[in-house]
Design a protein around this motif. Structure first.
Motif, PDB file in Angstrom:
ATOM      1  N   THR A  37       0.810  -1.219   0.000  1.00 37.58           N
ATOM      2  CA  THR A  37       0.000   0.000   0.000  1.00 37.58           C
ATOM      3  C   THR A  37       0.842   1.268   0.000  1.00 37.58           C
ATOM      4  OG1 THR A  37      -0.152  -0.160   2.419  1.00 37.58           O
ATOM      5  CG2 THR A  37      -1.934  -1.127   1.126  1.00 37.58           C
ATOM      6  N   TRP A  38       2.128   1.161   0.375  1.00 39.31           N
ATOM      7  CA  TRP A  38       2.952   2.372   0.380  1.00 39.31           C
ATOM      8  C   TRP A  38       3.346   2.827  -1.015  1.00 39.31           C
ATOM      9  CZ3 TRP A  38       7.429   1.426  -2.109  1.00 39.31           C
ATOM     10  CH2 TRP A  38       7.988   0.142  -2.037  1.00 39.31           C
ATOM     11  N   VAL A  39       3.137   1.979  -2.030  1.00 37.64           N
ATOM     12  CA  VAL A  39       3.456   2.373  -3.407  1.00 37.64           C
ATOM     13  C   VAL A  39       2.393   3.337  -3.902  1.00 37.64           C
ATOM     14  CG1 VAL A  39       3.798   1.573  -5.770  1.00 37.64           C
ATOM     15  CG2 VAL A  39       4.574   0.164  -3.851  1.00 37.64           C
ATOM     16  N   PRO A  40       2.773   4.555  -4.317  1.00 35.86           N
ATOM     17  CA  PRO A  40       1.772   5.498  -4.806  1.00 35.86           C
ATOM     18  C   PRO A  40       1.269   5.105  -6.195  1.00 35.86           C
ATOM     19  CG  PRO A  40       3.984   6.412  -5.076  1.00 35.86           C
ATOM     20  CD  PRO A  40       4.142   5.109  -4.320  1.00 35.86           C
ATOM     21  N   ALA A  41       0.017   5.445  -6.485  1.00 34.01           N
ATOM     22  CA  ALA A  41      -0.574   5.221  -7.807  1.00 34.01           C
ATOM     23  C   ALA A  41      -0.382   3.782  -8.269  1.00 34.01           C
ATOM     24  CB  ALA A  41       0.016   6.199  -8.821  1.00 34.01           C
ATOM     25  N   ARG A  42      -0.780   2.847  -7.423  1.00 27.72           N
ATOM     26  CA  ARG A  42      -0.528   1.434  -7.719  1.00 27.72           C
ATOM     27  C   ARG A  42      -1.190   0.984  -9.016  1.00 27.72           C
ATOM     28  NH1 ARG A  42      -2.300  -2.092  -2.849  1.00 27.72           N
ATOM     29  NH2 ARG A  42      -4.012  -0.594  -2.801  1.00 27.72           N
ATOM     30  N   GLU A  43      -2.457   1.337  -9.198  1.00 27.75           N
ATOM     31  CA  GLU A  43      -3.153   0.915 -10.406  1.00 27.75           C
ATOM     32  C   GLU A  43      -2.518   1.539 -11.645  1.00 27.75           C
ATOM     33  OE1 GLU A  43      -7.355   1.266 -10.437  1.00 27.75           O
ATOM     34  OE2 GLU A  43      -7.637   0.281  -8.514  1.00 27.75           O
ATOM     35  N   PHE A  44      -2.129   2.792 -11.542  1.00 28.54           N
ATOM     36  CA  PHE A  44      -1.497   3.466 -12.692  1.00 28.54           C
ATOM     37  C   PHE A  44      -0.212   2.763 -13.086  1.00 28.54           C
ATOM     38  CE2 PHE A  44       1.652   6.552 -14.239  1.00 28.54           C
ATOM     39  CZ  PHE A  44       1.020   6.939 -15.413  1.00 28.54           C
ATOM     40  N   ILE A  45       0.601   2.364 -12.099  1.00 30.09           N
ATOM     41  CA  ILE A  45       1.857   1.665 -12.387  1.00 30.09           C
ATOM     42  C   ILE A  45       1.581   0.350 -13.112  1.00 30.09           C
ATOM     43  CG2 ILE A  45       3.816   0.463 -11.331  1.00 30.09           C
ATOM     44  CD1 ILE A  45       3.839   2.626  -9.175  1.00 30.09           C
ATOM     45  N   ASP A  46       0.572  -0.394 -12.647  1.00 29.18           N
ATOM     46  CA  ASP A  46       0.247  -1.660 -13.299  1.00 29.18           C
ATOM     47  C   ASP A  46      -0.277  -1.438 -14.716  1.00 29.18           C
ATOM     48  OD1 ASP A  46       1.056  -3.862 -11.941  1.00 29.18           O
ATOM     49  OD2 ASP A  46      -0.833  -4.269 -10.944  1.00 29.18           O
ATOM     50  N   TYR A  47      -1.154  -0.464 -14.892  1.00 32.53           N
ATOM     51  CA  TYR A  47      -1.672  -0.189 -16.233  1.00 32.53           C
ATOM     52  C   TYR A  47      -0.551   0.259 -17.174  1.00 32.53           C
ATOM     53  CZ  TYR A  47      -6.507  -0.440 -14.535  1.00 32.53           C
ATOM     54  OH  TYR A  47      -7.713  -0.874 -14.024  1.00 32.53           O
ATOM     55  N   LEU A  48       0.325   1.118 -16.669  1.00 25.39           N
ATOM     56  CA  LEU A  48       1.435   1.605 -17.487  1.00 25.39           C
ATOM     57  C   LEU A  48       2.364   0.451 -17.858  1.00 25.39           C
ATOM     58  CD1 LEU A  48       2.804   4.124 -18.713  1.00 25.39           C
ATOM     59  CD2 LEU A  48       4.104   4.351 -16.577  1.00 25.39           C
ATOM     60  N   THR A  49       2.666  -0.401 -16.882  1.00 27.87           N
ATOM     61  CA  THR A  49       3.519  -1.562 -17.152  1.00 27.87           C
ATOM     62  C   THR A  49       2.856  -2.489 -18.164  1.00 27.87           C
ATOM     63  OG1 THR A  49       4.433  -1.449 -14.911  1.00 27.87           O
ATOM     64  CG2 THR A  49       4.737  -3.511 -16.111  1.00 27.87           C
ATOM     65  N   GLY A  50       1.554  -2.699 -18.008  1.00 28.20           N
ATOM     66  CA  GLY A  50       0.833  -3.534 -18.957  1.00 28.20           C
ATOM     67  C   GLY A  50       0.882  -2.986 -20.367  1.00 28.20           C
ATOM     68  N   ALA A  51       0.715  -1.672 -20.501  1.00 32.33           N
ATOM     69  CA  ALA A  51       0.773  -1.051 -21.829  1.00 32.33           C
ATOM     70  C   ALA A  51       2.166  -1.200 -22.429  1.00 32.33           C
ATOM     71  CB  ALA A  51       0.394   0.425 -21.722  1.00 32.33           C
ATOM     72  N   PHE A  52       3.197  -0.972 -21.614  1.00 34.01           N
ATOM     73  CA  PHE A  52       4.577  -1.131 -22.103  1.00 34.01           C
ATOM     74  C   PHE A  52       4.824  -2.563 -22.576  1.00 34.01           C
ATOM     75  CE2 PHE A  52       6.424   2.478 -19.247  1.00 34.01           C
ATOM     76  CZ  PHE A  52       5.936   3.410 -20.139  1.00 34.01           C
TER      77      PHE A  52
END
Length: 301
Positions: free
Chosen positions: A208-223
């Motif tokens: 939970t300490w990771v900020p913008a967790r969903e954004f990081i996953d979506y961005l990684t998925g797109a990459f």
């Protein structure tokens, strides 16, 4: 008070200690071997120069896990003779391969054999298990191991001369296809499960300490999806592999690293070994992707 890294290391024992020590030893050996390439590289190529190092560290950790008794005997198929022997044999083979790849000595053989070993793991263990049990995680492991084997064959193909050698060219082509499939499959999973640890989408969730967790996953998925498509179509492969691999390695450093340190400070060997495996798996996946950047000459697609 949070334990210091040194204190955490001194408190380790058994399998976690063996895996950590093996990984750190290969870090030192690999950095020394890659020093010249890192210094000479410019920009994103400095990360690409770390390919062999990032590949070798996880193999050493996995080898130490086998040799220290971290892999249960049940992982060896019951029909195999001398089951204990094979556990230790795999451990020694992984350590030997990690040293070969880190120092770039006889990588044509070590990379080739790592690929063969990973494909045997899939055929004998992971694929039958995925068919029998079903579900997302077992099939993710199958795809992950295939990509690891593909990365080993890419390194072997590079050592054989790449496109100048018939066998080397074929090994790189097979590895490229397997890595592309893994990248696309993992990218899709990031959109379906956007709170999991990024990179190799298994069960463990992002802290939970990771900020913008969903954004990081979506961005990684797109990459991952874009990179996988580039690999399949052989378009901008070097650029896509370099930046995607660098992104995965960055995730390992800024997310998996703190997760690992926190786990090593907890009691119980199981949680430590799990965190070490997550760290090593994702680092190896990053190295697998970076191997495609090394396999593609500058200016090529």
């Amino acid at each position: 008070m949070q334990p210091t890294i040194l204190a955490v290391f001194l408190e380790l024992s058994g399998t976690p200690l063996s895996m950590s020590a093996a990984g750190l030893a290969l870090l030192v050996i690999g950095l020394f071997a890659a020093k010249k390439g890192i210094v000479q590289a410019r920009g994103i190529d400095k990360v690409v120069a770390l390919t062999h190092l990032c590949f070798a560290i996880p193999l050493a950790a996995f080898g130490a896990e086998h040799l220290s008794g971290g892999i249960p005997l049940t992982m060896v198929p019951s029909y195999m003779p001398w089951r204990v022997f094979w556990l230790y044999f795999v451990g020694v083979a992984l350590i030997a391969a990690s040293l070969s790849i880190a120092t770039k000595i006889q990588v044509r053989w070590s990379g080739l054999m790592v690929g063969v070993m990973m494909f045997l793991f899939v055929a004998m263990l992971h694929l039958p298990g995925a068919i029998r049990v079903g579900g997302r995680i077992p099939w993710t492991v199958v795809i992950r191991e295939l990509s690891f084997g593909g990365g080993g064959w890419v390194l072997a193909g590079i050592a054989m001369g790449g496109n100048r050698d018939r066998l080397g060219k074929s090994l790189i082509a097979v590895g490229r296809a397997l890595i592309a499939i893994a990248a696309i499959a993992f990218g899709v999973q990031h959109f379906l499960h956007p709170l999991g640890l990024p990179g190799v989408p298994l069960q463990k969730q992002m802290p939970t300490w990771v900020p913008a967790r969903e954004f990081i996953d979506y961005l990684t998925g797109a990459f991952l999806i874009v990179g996988g498509v580039c690999f399949l179509l052989r378009r901008k492969t070097r650029l896509a592999a370099a930046y995607l691999g660098a992104w995965i390695v960055l995730l390992v450093a800024v997310i998996y690293g703190p997760v690992l340190i926190a786990a090593l400070g907890e009691s119980g060997s199981g949680v430590k070994v799990e965190a070490l495996n997550y760290f090593a798996d994702t680092l190896l996946f990053g190295a697998v992707i970076l191997s495609l950047a090394r396999a593609t000459t500058a200016g090529a697609s």
